[in-house]
Structures are given as structure tokens and as C-alpha cells.
Design a protein around this motif. Structure first.
Motif, mmCIF file in Angstrom:
data_model
loop_
_atom_site.group_PDB
_atom_site.id
_atom_site.type_symbol
_atom_site.label_atom_id
_atom_site.label_comp_id
_atom_site.label_asym_id
_atom_site.label_seq_id
_atom_site.Cartn_x
_atom_site.Cartn_y
_atom_site.Cartn_z
ATOM 1 N N GLY A 181 -10.906 -5.762 -2.181
ATOM 2 C CA GLY A 181 -10.736 -6.107 -3.592
ATOM 3 C C GLY A 181 -9.679 -5.256 -4.256
ATOM 4 O O GLY A 181 -8.863 -5.759 -5.059
ATOM 5 N N VAL A 182 -9.640 -3.965 -3.934
ATOM 6 C CA VAL A 182 -8.604 -3.092 -4.485
ATOM 7 C C VAL A 182 -7.237 -3.530 -3.973
ATOM 8 O O VAL A 182 -6.252 -3.527 -4.717
ATOM 9 C CB VAL A 182 -8.872 -1.623 -4.099
ATOM 10 N N LEU A 183 -7.186 -3.924 -2.702
ATOM 11 C CA LEU A 183 -5.924 -4.380 -2.123
ATOM 12 C C LEU A 183 -5.415 -5.632 -2.839
ATOM 13 O O LEU A 183 -4.221 -5.735 -3.160
ATOM 14 C CB LEU A 183 -6.117 -4.656 -0.630
ATOM 15 N N ARG A 184 -6.312 -6.563 -3.120
ATOM 16 C CA ARG A 184 -5.901 -7.779 -3.840
ATOM 17 C C ARG A 184 -5.434 -7.458 -5.252
ATOM 18 O O ARG A 184 -4.524 -8.102 -5.780
ATOM 19 C CB ARG A 184 -7.057 -8.786 -3.877
ATOM 20 N N HIS A 185 -6.093 -6.468 -5.867
ATOM 21 C CA HIS A 185 -5.737 -6.113 -7.247
ATOM 22 C C HIS A 185 -4.286 -5.670 -7.363
ATOM 23 O O HIS A 185 -3.610 -5.987 -8.350
ATOM 24 C CB HIS A 185 -6.670 -5.002 -7.745
ATOM 25 N N SER A 186 -3.783 -4.933 -6.375
ATOM 26 C CA SER A 186 -2.406 -4.426 -6.430
ATOM 27 C C SER A 186 -1.611 -4.931 -5.234
ATOM 28 O O SER A 186 -0.815 -4.195 -4.636
ATOM 29 C CB SER A 186 -2.409 -2.891 -6.461
ATOM 30 N N ALA A 187 -1.815 -6.205 -4.888
ATOM 31 C CA ALA A 187 -1.184 -6.753 -3.687
ATOM 32 C C ALA A 187 0.336 -6.663 -3.750
ATOM 33 O O ALA A 187 0.992 -6.304 -2.755
ATOM 34 C CB ALA A 187 -1.619 -8.206 -3.493
ATOM 35 N N GLY A 188 0.922 -6.974 -4.909
ATOM 36 C CA GLY A 188 2.374 -6.938 -5.033
ATOM 37 C C GLY A 188 2.932 -5.547 -4.824
ATOM 38 O O GLY A 188 3.909 -5.343 -4.085
ATOM 39 N N ARG A 189 2.327 -4.570 -5.460
ATOM 40 C CA ARG A 189 2.797 -3.200 -5.317
ATOM 41 C C ARG A 189 2.578 -2.682 -3.888
ATOM 42 O O ARG A 189 3.427 -1.958 -3.349
ATOM 43 C CB ARG A 189 2.069 -2.296 -6.320
ATOM 44 N N VAL A 190 1.448 -3.031 -3.302
ATOM 45 C CA VAL A 190 1.181 -2.585 -1.934
ATOM 46 C C VAL A 190 2.193 -3.208 -0.972
ATOM 47 O O VAL A 190 2.683 -2.538 -0.052
ATOM 48 C CB VAL A 190 -0.259 -2.941 -1.525
ATOM 49 N N THR B 46 1.000 3.289 -7.744
ATOM 50 C CA THR B 46 0.030 2.309 -7.245
ATOM 51 C C THR B 46 -1.341 2.948 -7.058
ATOM 52 O O THR B 46 -2.373 2.357 -7.408
ATOM 53 C CB THR B 46 0.520 1.709 -5.915
ATOM 54 N N ASN B 47 -1.373 4.155 -6.519
ATOM 55 C CA ASN B 47 -2.649 4.861 -6.382
ATOM 56 C C ASN B 47 -3.309 5.059 -7.741
ATOM 57 O O ASN B 47 -4.530 4.890 -7.880
ATOM 58 C CB ASN B 47 -2.435 6.211 -5.698
ATOM 59 N N ALA B 48 -2.531 5.449 -8.736
ATOM 60 C CA ALA B 48 -3.082 5.666 -10.078
ATOM 61 C C ALA B 48 -3.666 4.376 -10.642
ATOM 62 O O ALA B 48 -4.754 4.383 -11.238
ATOM 63 C CB ALA B 48 -2.005 6.215 -11.007
ATOM 64 N N ARG B 49 -2.973 3.258 -10.453
ATOM 65 C CA ARG B 49 -3.479 1.972 -10.957
ATOM 66 C C ARG B 49 -4.765 1.566 -10.230
ATOM 67 O O ARG B 49 -5.722 1.102 -10.866
ATOM 68 C CB ARG B 49 -2.415 0.884 -10.769
ATOM 69 N N CYS B 50 -4.794 1.752 -8.919
ATOM 70 C CA CYS B 50 -5.989 1.371 -8.153
ATOM 71 C C CYS B 50 -7.185 2.242 -8.526
ATOM 72 O O CYS B 50 -8.310 1.743 -8.670
ATOM 73 C CB CYS B 50 -5.702 1.488 -6.657
ATOM 74 N N VAL B 51 -6.963 3.536 -8.694
ATOM 75 C CA VAL B 51 -8.054 4.435 -9.069
ATOM 76 C C VAL B 51 -8.583 4.074 -10.448
ATOM 77 O O VAL B 51 -9.803 4.034 -10.678
ATOM 78 C CB VAL B 51 -7.577 5.902 -9.025
ATOM 79 N N ALA C 189 -6.740 3.682 -0.678
ATOM 80 C CA ALA C 189 -6.855 2.888 0.554
ATOM 81 C C ALA C 189 -5.720 1.882 0.726
ATOM 82 O O ALA C 189 -5.160 1.773 1.827
ATOM 83 C CB ALA C 189 -8.214 2.184 0.592
ATOM 84 N N PRO C 190 -5.338 1.104 -0.323
ATOM 85 C CA PRO C 190 -4.270 0.113 -0.106
ATOM 86 C C PRO C 190 -2.951 0.731 0.343
ATOM 87 O O PRO C 190 -2.334 0.264 1.306
ATOM 88 C CB PRO C 190 -4.144 -0.567 -1.474
ATOM 89 N N THR C 191 -2.511 1.789 -0.342
ATOM 90 C CA THR C 191 -1.237 2.397 0.048
ATOM 91 C C THR C 191 -1.360 3.127 1.383
ATOM 92 O O THR C 191 -0.403 3.162 2.170
ATOM 93 C CB THR C 191 -0.764 3.374 -1.040
ATOM 94 N N ALA C 192 -2.537 3.709 1.647
ATOM 95 C CA ALA C 192 -2.734 4.360 2.945
ATOM 96 C C ALA C 192 -2.664 3.341 4.072
ATOM 97 O O ALA C 192 -2.089 3.610 5.142
ATOM 98 C CB ALA C 192 -4.077 5.085 2.972
ATOM 99 N N LEU C 193 -3.241 2.150 3.831
ATOM 100 C CA LEU C 193 -3.178 1.092 4.841
ATOM 101 C C LEU C 193 -1.741 0.632 5.047
ATOM 102 O O LEU C 193 -1.282 0.463 6.190
ATOM 103 C CB LEU C 193 -4.058 -0.076 4.415
ATOM 104 N N ALA C 194 -1.019 0.419 3.926
ATOM 105 C CA ALA C 194 0.380 -0.018 4.033
ATOM 106 C C ALA C 194 1.215 1.022 4.774
ATOM 107 O O ALA C 194 2.031 0.678 5.645
ATOM 108 C CB ALA C 194 0.950 -0.266 2.642
ATOM 109 N N SER C 195 0.991 2.293 4.435
ATOM 110 C CA SER C 195 1.760 3.347 5.094
ATOM 111 C C SER C 195 1.390 3.462 6.567
ATOM 112 O O SER C 195 2.254 3.710 7.415
ATOM 113 C CB SER C 195 1.518 4.677 4.382
ATOM 114 N N ALA C 196 0.094 3.292 6.889
ATOM 115 C CA ALA C 196 -0.330 3.373 8.286
ATOM 116 C C ALA C 196 0.274 2.240 9.111
ATOM 117 O O ALA C 196 0.724 2.458 10.253
ATOM 118 C CB ALA C 196 -1.847 3.344 8.369
ATOM 119 N N LEU C 197 0.277 1.028 8.545
ATOM 120 C CA LEU C 197 0.870 -0.101 9.274
ATOM 121 C C LEU C 197 2.358 0.123 9.489
ATOM 122 O O LEU C 197 2.897 -0.146 10.570
ATOM 123 C CB LEU C 197 0.634 -1.399 8.491
ATOM 124 N N ALA C 198 3.014 0.618 8.428
ATOM 125 C CA ALA C 198 4.447 0.882 8.572
ATOM 126 C C ALA C 198 4.696 2.035 9.526
ATOM 127 O O ALA C 198 5.730 2.069 10.231
ATOM 128 C CB ALA C 198 5.058 1.181 7.203
#
Length: 626
Positions: free
Chosen positions: A53-62, A127-132, A173-182
Motif C-alpha cells: 500500500g505504501v508502494l502504491r501511494h508513492s508509485a511515481g516517485r518510487v 519520498t521517504n518523508a512522504r511515505c512516513v 520500504a518502497p525506496t529500499a526495494l527500488a534501490s535493492a532491485l537497482a
């Protein structure tokens, strides 16, 4: 509808309740362990859904973070090849134009890499600030929507820890996931580049890859468990600390500060153990990585040197291979991202546990015309595994005043909470003017029912704002009228700014705070007014004046039905109807004077003698409300 009188009703109903409580108590240990494991899996799934749900909330930024990180990885992968080719050109023709172009290309890629990393850091932070912030708003909104029962499931300190600390971790979590995949792009790309330079280089690297896979798997498993236990211990300490701060006066008066400090810090050894365990896991992983990674790099360089000696590899190719070996073994970067993901996922589980408590659902019906008749039909309530209310049937006629009495633990406050739908019953139903409370819309329900509590919270900013706090602003002049009815106007006018005094600047006693809570309840029109021990801190004279106001019409254009949790015989004597609770059941109901003939009823007020307590009951002439 006239209040009715009944006699003792304690009968064989006890037997109907006992039969249903044995099975759970006899659950074997294996079943308990299985249930615990199932609950753990359910919490994990809930935490993962929350992370999605957090990932969907900031999908564009992630997605932008992923693109920036991937682009940075791609530039980092291209740079060794460019520099290696430039070196070969410089060795062949030091002053050639083509060599200069490749050197400039390397410099350009280096600058681009710096810019991409800067943009990635900036976007990741925002993005982290917005998700938190989104997570914290959601948890706060849900906690308040779920009502008091949800808030009581967790200690206040633990709840704040989840809202503040765990939300900050889960929100990454969203940015950590994006960074981990990258981040996977870098070692995979480095391996592919080695294969393109020379297949033997890739084979040398692949020989040690299973060791890296085992290292990553062990790191994730051990870190997940230690982080979960660490966060749990943090919550326990925070909960105990908030309890101690709330009881600071009691602790000081009892002289038990040292004992309380020991109690608050009791989970600290476990916190320390799990903290050391986390560092041990990370240190062990780093040690293994420090041993394995150089060996892989040395193996690649050894093969590259052999290929250079055999004339199968250029000097620039050797330089590129050395750099790609470092990129392919970028286990430290990947472990860092995985560590962030583990922390975020564990925090999301603790966050999801709060969201698992269902919020109060409201209907859409308005209240029809009526006089405020309150009816409870077969109401059951279970709190902490204990049945607090058992089959309560009760009718409070519209416009009348009903006093609920009983010994401590008899279910009075639970009944008061259920009567106004601060909590829902576990069985039965509650109706107001013939409409079940769950069918009413939020505005209709909260506009019709008012509350006053033993320890009211002053939430309106100012004293006047506290009294006016409600679903709708009270009519002009009503705040002052309500304060007079609650005997609060005199002391409010003595404050520095009167009704405009900030609550934080108003030194109030417990009785004055209760009077403000009563004034807030009086200030708003409605059909039902519920007082849960709301006069316990008032002196006798003030309590008498407030009771007279409650026995009358109060404020507004219509009489209100009143349900009062009472501890004094005089309060019960002024009510139209007394409801006597015992062990969660209605032991008897009727007029106070009639019930006073029963020894058990007199014992509720600690009055063993009829003649002794009758004088207290006759205080104020036994005024009856209507």
C-alpha cells in the motif's frame, strides 16, 4: 413510560456462561504454538500488504528512484569499459584525438554519475518523508476511528513507538526495494561485462558465487528475527516509561523511584542482547564478505593476468576486468539494501498489528423523531478474555435519568461505553429511539449522544475551545451557560485570559478539569447524555449543584435522557431509575428507595445500616428528575 421495579434476578444464568469458557482454557501447548505460528504468518502477510500500500501511494516517485538508481548503476558499469579503452588508446597513441575523446567521455560519465547520485539521494529522502507521513496519518486516523477499545490493546508508549519509530522504518520500504532491485543491476552487469571481456573471467567469478548466496540467505534469516525482537523490546520499554510518567506523583509519594526505574528498564537486557545479536549478524556477514570478496577479485585478476600474458587481453581490458570484479562482488552494497528492507518489513508487521483492529463502521440512517429512549437487548461484552456484561436487558425511558450502580468490576463503565457506542457489544444490540446504533450515520450518532468522563481530556486549545469541542459548534452564549451549569464559570473567569486561556497555561485541579468536561457535555444539544463517573472529583456542595442541573432540563430545547455511572447514594436517590449491576448482570432495577431495602444494594455504597445511609440518601430532599 414509567420506571419499573424488579426484585433480585440472580438465578441459574450463571450456568449458561460457564460452559463456553472451558475449551479455550484447556488448549494444549502444541495448539498454542501452532496458533502463535499462524498469527506470525498472518502478521507477515498483513505487513507485506501494508508495504504494498505504501508502494502504491508513492508509485511515481518510487519508479523515479528506481530509474535514477538504475541509470547510476548503468553509468557505473559503462565507466570501466570507457576508461579501459581510453587507456589502450593512450598507450597506442598518447596524443591522438580519439584517445582525448575517450578520456573526455570518461570524465563526462564521472560527472553524470555524481549528478545522478545527488538526485537519487534527494528524491529518496523526500519520498521517504512522504511515505512516513502517510503511514503516520493512516495509523493515527485508524486508531482514533477504532475507538477506545483499540487504543487499550497496546500500552500508550508502545503505540507511540509504532507511530513514530516503526513508521519511520516502514516508510522507507518502497525506496529500499527500488534501490535493492537497482543494486542487483551492478553485480549482474559486472558479471556480464566480465563475460564479454573474457568468458574465463566470468567462470572464475561464478566459482565462488554459491558462497555469496549462502551468506545472503543467512543474513536475511538472522537479521529478521533479531530486528523483530529488538523492536518489541523497544515498545515494551516505551510503554512502561509512559506508565511511569503518568504515575509520577504516586511513585514520588510512595518513594519507589528506584523500584520503578528497575521495572521500566527490565526489558533492557533483552534489548541489549538483540542489539548485540544484530551487530554480530552484520559483523559475521561483513567478515565472511571480507574473506570471500577479495578471494573472488584475486581469482578474477589472476585469470586476467594469465590471459594478458597469453596475449588474449589488453592492458585496458585488465583495468576494466579489475573494476568489474569489484562491481560484481558488490555484496556490501546489496547487504545494506537488504538490511534496510528487513527493518522496514519488520516495522510494517508491528504497524499492521495496529491496523488489524477493525475501525468502527457507521451506517447511513438519520435519527427519527423521538424522546431519546435508550434500550439494551441481551448485551454481552468480553474484555481481556473475561465476560464483563452478561445478557443485559435495559430500557431507559426518554427524558429520564438512570443511575448505574455496582461494585468495582461489575461492568458499569463498559455498559456506559456500549450505550453510546464508544465500543460495540460482543452480543446483543443497543437502540436509540428504536434505531440500532450501528445503523446511524457518524454525524447522527455523535450529535445525539454526549459524554462526560472521570478524567476528561482538554483538547480544544483554550478553555472555551475545550467546552465548545464537539461535532458542531454550540449556539452563541452556550459555552458560558454550560460552564455555569457545571459550576465552572467562577474559576474560569479568574484565569488570566478567562475562556481564551490556553489549556496548557491553566493550572487546574482534578475537580475543575471534571467540571470542564461536564460543561462540554452540557454545551451540545442531543438526546442522550452519559456520565461515566464524571463527578467523582467534585466536592459535596459542587456535586450537589451539578446533580441538580442533571436532574433538571439542562440546556437546549428538549429534555435529555441521562445515564449516570454513580458511586454515591445521594446521586442514585435523585435518579428516576437505578440499575444495579453485579457480576455483569442487572441484579435489580427500580427506585432507589425500593432497592435500599436490600442489604446487598446498601453494601454497594458501603452502608450496612439502613438508618445510617438513609440520611445520605435524603440529602437535597431526594429531588427526582423528569
Amino acid at each position: 413510560m414509567a420506571p419499573s421495579s424488579t426484585t433480585d434476578t440472580t438465578d441459574a444464568a450463571d450456568t449458561t456462561d460457564a460452559a463456553g469458557t472451558t475449551d479455550a482454557a484447556e488448549a494444549p501447548g502444541a495448539t498454542t504454538a501452532a496458533a502463535s505460528a499462524a498469527a506470525e504468518k498472518a502478521a507477515g502477510r498483513s505487513g507485506d500488504r501494508l508495504s504494498r500500500g505504501v508502494l502504491r501511494h508513492s508509485a511515481g516517485r518510487v519508479a523515479a528512484v528506481f530509474c535514477l538508481t538504475t541509470a547510476s548503476a548503468a553509468v557505473g558499469l559503462a565507466l570501466p569499459a570507457v576508461l579501459g579503452h581510453a587507456l589502450d588508446l593512450l598507450l597506442a597513441a598518447p596524443h591522438g584525438a580519439e584517445a582525448r575523446r575517450w578520456v573526455l567521455a570518461g570524465a563526462g560519465l564521472t560527472c553524470l554519475l555524481v549528478v545522478l547520485d545527488a538526485l537519487d539521494s534527494l528524491l529518496t529522502g523526500t519520498t521517504n518523508a512522504r511515505c512516513v507521513a502517510w503511514l503516520r496519518r493512516r495509523l493515527l486516523r485508524h486508531t482514533l476511528s477504532a475507538g477506545p477499545r483499540a487504543a487499550h490493546r497496546l500500552a500508550p508508549g508502545d503505540l507511540v513507538t509504532r507511530l513514530v519509530g516503526n513508521a519511520a522504518q516502514a516508510g522507507t520500504a518502497p525506496t529500499a526495494l527500488a534501490s535493492a532491485l537497482a543494486a542487483v543491476v551492478t553485480p549482474v552487469g559486472g558479471l556480464v561485462a566480465l563475460a564479454l571481456i573474457d568468458p574465463w573471467l566470468a567462470l572464475a567469478f561464478l566459482a565462488g558465487l554459491p558462497l555469496l548466496a549462502v551468506l545472503l540467505r543467512a543474513f536475511i534469516r538472522d537479521t529478521t528475527d533479531s530486528v523483530a525482537r529488538y523492536q518489541q523490546s523497544q515498545g515494551e520499554i516505551a510503554g512502561r516509561l509512559v506508565e511511569a510518567l503518568g504515575g509520577a506523583r504516586t511513585i514520588a509519594a510512595a518513594g519507589t523511584a528506584d523500584r520503578e526505574r528497575t521495572r521500566v528498564l527490565a526489558p533492557l537486557p533483552e534489548l541489549g542482547r538483540q542489539g548485540r545479536r544484530m551487530w554480530q549478524v552484520q559483523g559475521r556477514s561483513a567478515a565472511w564478505a571480507a574473506a570471500i570478496v577479495p578471494l573472488l577479485q584475486i581469482a578474477v585478476l589472476a585469470v586476467a593476468g594469465l590471459r594478458l600474458t597469453a596475449g588474449q587481453l589488453s592492458v585496458g581490458g585488465l583495468l576494466a576486468a579489475a573494476r568489474y570484479a569489484v562491481l560484481a562482488t558488490g555484496i556490501g552494497l546489496l547487504v545494506g539494501h537488504l538490511n534496510g528492507l528487513v527493518r522496514s518489513r519488520t516495522a510494517a508487521r508491528r504497524f499492521a498489528a495496529v491496523l488489524a483492529e477493525p475501525a468502527i463502521a457507521y451506517g447511513t440512517r438519520p435519527l427519527p423523531p423521538g424522546d431519546g429512549t435508550l434500550e439494551l437487548r441481551g448485551v454481552e461484552a468480553v474484555r481481556g478474555g473475561r465476560t464483563v456484561l452478561r445478557g443485559v436487558d435495559l430500557v431507559v425511558p426518554g427524558g429520564s435519568c438512570a443511575a448505574v450502580v455496582g461494585r468495582s468490576g461489575s461492568g458499569k463503565s463498559t455498559l456506559a461505553a456500549i450505550a453510546g457506542r464508544l465500543a460495540d457489544p460482543d452480543g446483543g444490540e443497543v437502540l436509540l429511539d428504536g434505531v440500532p446504533l450501528p445503523d446511524l450515520s457518524h454525524d447522527a450518532l455523535r450529535s445525539a449522544i454526549g459524554y462526560a468522563f472521570e478524567r476528561p481530556a482538554l483538547l480544544g486549545g483554550t478553555i472555551g475551545g475545550t467546552i465548545a469541542l464537539g461535532p458542531a459548534p454550540p449556539p452563541p452564549g452556550r459555552v458560558t451557560e454550560a460552564a455555569r451549569a457545571a459550576c465552572a464559570d467562577d474559576f474560569v473567569r479568574l484565569l488570566p485570559d478567562g475562556y481564551a486561556t490556553p489549556c496548557a497555561d491553566a493550572p487546574l485541579s482534578g475537580g475543575e478539569t471534571q467540571r470542564l468536561g461536564l460543561a462540554r457535555a452540557f454545551a451540545h444539544d442531543g438526546r442522550l447524555l452519559i456520565l461515566d463517573d464524571a463527578t467523582s472529583s467534585l466536592d459535596t456542595v459542587t456535586e450537589l449543584r451539578v446533580s441538580r442541573a442533571l436532574s433538571g432540563r439542562l440546556l437546549g430545547s428538549r429534555p435529555r435522557t441521562r445515564l449516570i455511572v454513580a458511586h454515591r447514594a445521594a446521586t442514585a436517590a435523585r435518579a428516576d431509575l437505578v440499575v444495579w449491576l453485579e457480576d455483569g448482570r442487572v441484579r435489580a432495577s427500580g427506585r432507589h428507595a425500593e432497592l435500599w431495602e436490600l442489604a446487598g444494594y446498601r453494601a454497594v455504597f458501603a452502608a450496612p445500616d439502613v438508618s445510617e445511609a438513609s440520611g445520605e440518601a435524603q440529602t437535597d430532599g431526594g429531588v427526582q428528575g423528569g
